[in-house]
Design an enzyme around this catalytic site. Structure first.
Site, short mmCIF file in Angstrom:
data_model
loop_
_atom_site.label_atom_id
_atom_site.label_comp_id
_atom_site.label_asym_id
_atom_site.label_seq_id
_atom_site.Cartn_x
_atom_site.Cartn_y
_atom_site.Cartn_z
N CYS A 96 0.84 -1.18 0.00
CA CYS A 96 0.00 0.00 0.00
C CYS A 96 0.89 1.24 0.00
O CYS A 96 1.70 1.42 0.91
CB CYS A 96 -0.91 0.00 1.21
N ASP B 215 -1.37 -5.06 0.14
CA ASP B 215 -2.69 -5.15 -0.45
C ASP B 215 -2.71 -6.47 -1.20
O ASP B 215 -1.78 -6.77 -1.96
CB ASP B 215 -2.94 -3.99 -1.43
#
Length: 129
Positions: free
Chosen positions: A41, A50
């Site tokens: 991220c 992520d």
């Protein structure tokens, strides 16, 4: 020569990021599906991955992508800071540049973050607009 263990064998780091292809005898629609695509991220300091449930589909007109090379390429994003919206475009650009491949579509669903599920599709087609 730097080697890493990947997919049950020693893999030279130079293999990461190279999409290998093989010929097909007729146009074929292909979809790869993985729940393991990861990137960092970019909005959060530190290591916060992520994780995406991802479908990559395309029409192999004269060539198809070898799945192991795809896996090794996708792993290169694990340590990159990139928003999912940018990642979808990057995936599209790389695959769309492969000779003999057309109609590339990227669909990603980001794991729940803050109670929100994010679905990213690129590129848009007429019915998506």
């Amino acid at each position: 020569m730097e080697m890493n263990e990947m997919l049950g064998r020693e893999v030279d780091v130079s293999e990461y990021g190279n999409l290998e292809t093989f010929p097909v005898t007729a146009p074929t629609r292909i979809t790869f599906h993985t729940e393991e695509l990861q990137a960092l991220c970019p909005a959060v300091e530190g290591i916060q991955p992520d994780i995406y449930d991802t479908k990559i589909s395309y029409t192999a007109m004269t060539k198809a992508i070898e799945s192991k090379s795809l896996k090794l390429w996708l792993v290169t994003y694990r340590n990159q800071r990139i928003f999912g919206e940018h990642l979808a475009v990057a995936l599209f650009d790389k695959i769309n540049a492969v000779e003999g491949i057309t109609d590339v579509r990227i669909n990603m669903i980001q794991n729940i973050r803050g109670g929100i599920i994010t679905h990213i599709a690129y590129p848009l087609n007429a019915r998506d607009k």
